[in-house]
Design a protein around this motif. Structure first.
Motif, mmCIF file in Angstrom:
data_model
loop_
_atom_site.group_PDB
_atom_site.id
_atom_site.type_symbol
_atom_site.label_atom_id
_atom_site.label_comp_id
_atom_site.label_asym_id
_atom_site.label_seq_id
_atom_site.Cartn_x
_atom_site.Cartn_y
_atom_site.Cartn_z
ATOM 1 N N ALA A 168 -35.927 14.742 75.713
ATOM 2 C CA ALA A 168 -37.120 13.705 74.877
ATOM 3 C C ALA A 168 -36.917 11.877 75.777
ATOM 4 O O ALA A 168 -38.383 12.100 76.025
ATOM 5 N N LEU A 169 -35.859 11.955 75.354
ATOM 6 C CA LEU A 169 -35.795 10.287 76.148
ATOM 7 C C LEU A 169 -36.005 10.254 77.681
ATOM 8 O O LEU A 169 -36.604 10.090 78.136
ATOM 9 N N ASP A 170 -35.470 11.727 78.374
ATOM 10 C CA ASP A 170 -35.585 11.701 79.598
ATOM 11 C C ASP A 170 -37.260 11.559 79.925
ATOM 12 O O ASP A 170 -38.124 11.537 81.179
ATOM 13 N N MET A 171 -38.162 12.001 78.840
ATOM 14 C CA MET A 171 -39.373 12.352 78.763
ATOM 15 C C MET A 171 -40.025 10.661 79.226
ATOM 16 O O MET A 171 -41.242 11.145 79.573
ATOM 17 N N GLY A 172 -39.077 10.205 78.100
ATOM 18 C CA GLY A 172 -39.409 8.753 78.217
ATOM 19 C C GLY A 172 -40.725 8.064 76.715
ATOM 20 O O GLY A 172 -41.084 7.135 76.419
ATOM 21 N N VAL A 173 -39.596 9.347 76.094
ATOM 22 C CA VAL A 173 -39.245 8.556 74.841
ATOM 23 C C VAL A 173 -38.908 7.597 74.103
ATOM 24 O O VAL A 173 -37.987 6.732 75.373
ATOM 25 N N ASP A 174 -39.098 6.608 73.786
ATOM 26 C CA ASP A 174 -38.475 5.036 73.966
ATOM 27 C C ASP A 174 -37.554 4.720 72.981
ATOM 28 O O ASP A 174 -36.063 3.841 73.812
ATOM 29 N N ILE A 175 -36.733 5.373 71.919
ATOM 30 C CA ILE A 175 -35.674 5.097 71.237
ATOM 31 C C ILE A 175 -35.248 6.103 70.791
ATOM 32 O O ILE A 175 -35.884 7.292 70.056
ATOM 33 N N VAL A 176 -33.913 6.078 69.772
ATOM 34 C CA VAL A 176 -32.619 7.366 69.772
ATOM 35 C C VAL A 176 -32.977 6.589 68.048
ATOM 36 O O VAL A 176 -33.118 5.987 67.547
ATOM 37 N N SER A 201 -27.176 3.323 73.426
ATOM 38 C CA SER A 201 -25.962 1.989 74.241
ATOM 39 C C SER A 201 -25.898 2.048 75.555
ATOM 40 O O SER A 201 -26.242 1.619 76.522
ATOM 41 N N GLU A 202 -25.485 3.859 75.900
ATOM 42 C CA GLU A 202 -25.293 4.080 78.109
ATOM 43 C C GLU A 202 -26.955 3.814 77.999
ATOM 44 O O GLU A 202 -27.041 3.367 79.410
ATOM 45 N N ARG A 203 -28.148 3.921 77.883
ATOM 46 C CA ARG A 203 -29.022 3.697 78.290
ATOM 47 C C ARG A 203 -29.924 2.662 77.853
ATOM 48 O O ARG A 203 -31.437 2.483 78.183
ATOM 49 N N GLY A 204 -29.679 1.182 77.508
ATOM 50 C CA GLY A 204 -29.818 0.517 76.280
ATOM 51 C C GLY A 204 -31.664 0.999 75.354
ATOM 52 O O GLY A 204 -32.027 -0.090 75.950
ATOM 53 N N LEU A 205 -31.361 1.500 75.104
ATOM 54 C CA LEU A 205 -32.141 1.954 74.162
ATOM 55 C C LEU A 205 -32.355 1.238 72.413
ATOM 56 O O LEU A 205 -30.940 1.190 71.917
ATOM 57 N N LEU A 206 -33.044 1.032 72.214
ATOM 58 C CA LEU A 206 -33.372 0.679 70.890
ATOM 59 C C LEU A 206 -33.032 2.371 69.490
ATOM 60 O O LEU A 206 -32.703 3.079 70.525
ATOM 61 N N GLY A 236 -28.850 -6.118 66.448
ATOM 62 C CA GLY A 236 -30.551 -6.386 66.704
ATOM 63 C C GLY A 236 -31.304 -5.407 66.854
ATOM 64 O O GLY A 236 -32.270 -5.592 67.359
ATOM 65 N N ARG A 237 -30.010 -4.494 67.218
ATOM 66 C CA ARG A 237 -31.193 -3.540 68.711
ATOM 67 C C ARG A 237 -31.402 -2.341 67.565
ATOM 68 O O ARG A 237 -31.796 -0.702 68.019
#
Ligand code: FE2
Length: 429
Positions: A168-176, A201-206, A236-237
Motif C-alpha cells: 500500500a505504501l509503495d502504491m502511494g499511501v501517505d502515512i504508516v 523512518s526509512e521512508r521518511g513518512l509520518l 513531531g511526526r
C-alpha cells in the motif's frame, strides 16, 4: 483587482469588522476597510470567518456502509471489526469509490477542508487502497485527503498484513498506521510498533496508529510508541489515535506516562463521538467514559486534534460530517467548560489538526491558502454551541458551497416573527 473579497467578518482571534481579500488562490490581505474591487464580493455581516475544519481521523473505506451486510448488534468495537470483515470480501472498488465520493460531497458542504483517512490494508486485493487513491486524486482540487496504511486485522495477527501494508505504501499511501492493541499479545503489539515506526523512518513518512483503543488499563502501547518515536528521532511526526486506555489507567502510572508522550513530541487524536459510544461496554455502573485524558495531555504540551472516526459504518450509525458535533462531544466528555477550554475545542478541530497533518499555509493570514468557512456564529464558542450553519465554504478563493442563513418563522401572536438562534450570543465572549 482581487479575485474574491469578504467584507466585515469576525475572526477566531476576536478581531471584528475585518475584510479578507484573495487572489490566485491565496489570501493577500486581512485588514479593515479594503476598498479595492474584486471579481466577487460577499458580505459576512459580522459572522465568523474561520479556516476549514480538519478531520484528522476517519475511515473513508467504511463510511456510509451502514446496514451492509448487517447492523452491529452489541455496539462494540470488536463486533464492528468482525462486521467490517464480512463486508470486505463482498464490496467492490467501485462501491468504495462511490460511497467515498458521496461522503466527500457532504464533508465539503460542512466546511471540512482536509481529512486523514485510515485505509484497511488487510485485503490481498487492496480494494480500499485502490479506491481511496483514486478518490484522493478526484477530490484534490477541493479536499486534501491523506491516507494511512492501516492493518486493521493486526500486522502480525493477519498473515499477509505486513506485506500488504508495504504494498500500500509503495502504491502511494501517505502515512504508516497500526493497531498494536489488536495484536495477539502485548509483546507482538510492541513489536508491531517498532517495525512500523522503522518502516516510516526509512521512508521518511509520518506515523498515525490506532493505539490502546480499549478500556484495559494495562494496554500501554502508547509508552512504546513514545519510546520508538524518540529512539528513531521522529518527534513531531507521530500520532497516537484514540488512547482510550489512558482513561482507565492508574493515576501514578499516568503521571509518568504523560511527560514521556510530551517529551517524544507524539500528538494525540481522541475521537469523542466514537469513544463515548464504544468504550465502557463491559462496565455496569459507574460506566467509564473512554475518552483519553484530554486536559492533562494538553496541559503537558501534547498537541491534540479531535477526529470524527466514523460516519454510518459498522462502528457508528450516526454522524453528518460535522466537526462541530465532534468538538461539542469532546467538550462535554472532557468537561472543558471554561471560556478558554471551549475556545480550545475549536482549535482541536481546526488549527491543531492542521499542524498534526503537516498542512501548509493554513489559517486566516496574508500568504495562506484562500480556504475558509463563513459560519453563522459570532465566535468559536458560539460556533460549537450552535453547531453553526455553514453560510459559505471557500476553497482556493472560490465559493464551493453555500447555505441560506438558518432562521425559524415564529407564528405566535405578540412575539417576534423570526427566531435566529445565533442572535442569543452573549454580549461579550
Ligand atoms: Fe479509527
Amino acid at each position: 483587482m482581487f479575485d474574491f473579497l469578504v467584507k466585515n467578518a469576525s475572526l477566531p482571534d476576536g478581531r471584528e469588522g475585518i475584510d479578507i481579500a484573495c487572489k490566485n488562490g491565496l489570501i493577500t490581505n486581512v485588514e479593515k476597510n479594503i476598498s479595492a474591487e474584486a471579481k466577487e464580493t460577499i458580505d459576512a455581516n459580522g459572522w465568523l470567518l474561520a479556516p476549514p475544519f480538519i478531520d484528522p481521523h476517519f475511515h473513508m473505506d467504511a463510511t456510509l456502509s451502514l446496514g451492509t451486510p448487517r447492523l452491529n448488534k452489541s455496539g462494540t468495537l470488536l463486533e464492528g471489526i468482525s462486521l467490517w470483515g464480512e463486508l470486505k470480501p463482498v464490496q467492490t472498488v467501485d462501491d468504495i469509490i462511490a460511497r467515498s465520493l458521496k461522503y466527500c460531497d457532504l464533508a465539503v458542504s460542512m466546511g471540512i477542508g482536509a481529512i486523514r483517512s485510515h485505509v484497511d490494508t488487510c485485503d490481498n486485493e487492496l480494494k480500499g487502497v485502490q479506491a481511496l487513491l483514486e478518490v484522493r486524486n478526484q477530490v484534490k482540487d477541493y479536499l486534501d485527503l491523506q491516507l494511512v496504511a492501516f492493518p486493521q486485522d493486526g500486522l502480525y495477527r493477519d498473515p499477509t498484513a505486513l506485506e500488504n501494508t508495504i504494498r500500500a505504501l509503495d502504491m502511494g499511501v501517505d502515512i504508516v498506521g497500526g493497531i498494536p492493541h489488536f495484536e495477539r499479545t502485548m509483546s507482538e503489539g510492541a513489536q508491531s510498533i517498532k517495525t512500523l515506526c522503522e518502516i516510516a523512518s526509512e521512508r521518511g513518512l509520518l506515523v498515525d496508529m490506532h493505539c490502546d483503543e480499549t478500556d484495559d488499563p494495562m494496554s500501554r502501547h502508547i509508552e512504546t510508541l513514545a519510546y520508538e518515536t524518540q529512539r528513531l528521532g521522529l518527534q513531531g511526526r507521530v500520532t497516537g489515535s484514540h488512547l482510550t486506555s489512558m482513561h482507565s489507567m492508574d493515576n501514578y502510572y499516568v503521571s509518568k506516562l504523560i511527560p514521556l508522550i510530551a517529551e517524544a513530541g507524539v500528538h494525540a487524536i481522541p475521537n469523542p463521538l466514537i469513544n463515548i459510544m464504544l468504550q465502557g461496554r463491559h462496565d455496569t455502573y459507574p460506566k467509564r467514559r473512554g475518552q483519553t485524558r484530554v486536559r492533562e495531555l494538553r496541559d503537558a504540551g501534547v498537541l491534540i486534534g479531535f477526529g470524527s472516526d466514523c460516519v454510518m459504518d459498522p462502528w457508528y450509525s450516526l454522524g453528518k460530517a460535522d466537526m462541530l458535533d465532534v468538538a461539542f462531544m469532546g467538550l462535554h466528555v472532557g468537561q472543558l467548560s471554561s471560556r478558554e477550554d471551549m475556545a480550545w475545542c475549536f482549535d482541536a478541530i481546526t488549527s491543531n489538526s492542521a499542524t498534526i497533518m503537516h498542512l501548509e499555509d493554513y489559517g486566516i493570514d496574508a500568504g495562506a491558502k484562500a480556504n475558509f468557512n463563513l459560519l453563522q456564529a459570532k465566535n468559536p464558542i458560539e460556533a460549537i454551541r450552535l453547531r453553526a450553519h455553514r453560510l459559505a465554504v471557500v476553497r482556493s478563493g472560490k465559493l464551493i458551497a453555500t447555505n441560506a442563513p438558518l432562521k425559524a418563522e415564529l407564528l405566535i401572536k405578540g412575539r417576534p416573527d423570526i427566531v435566529d438562534p445565533a442572535s442569543y450570543a452573549p454580549k461579550k465572549a
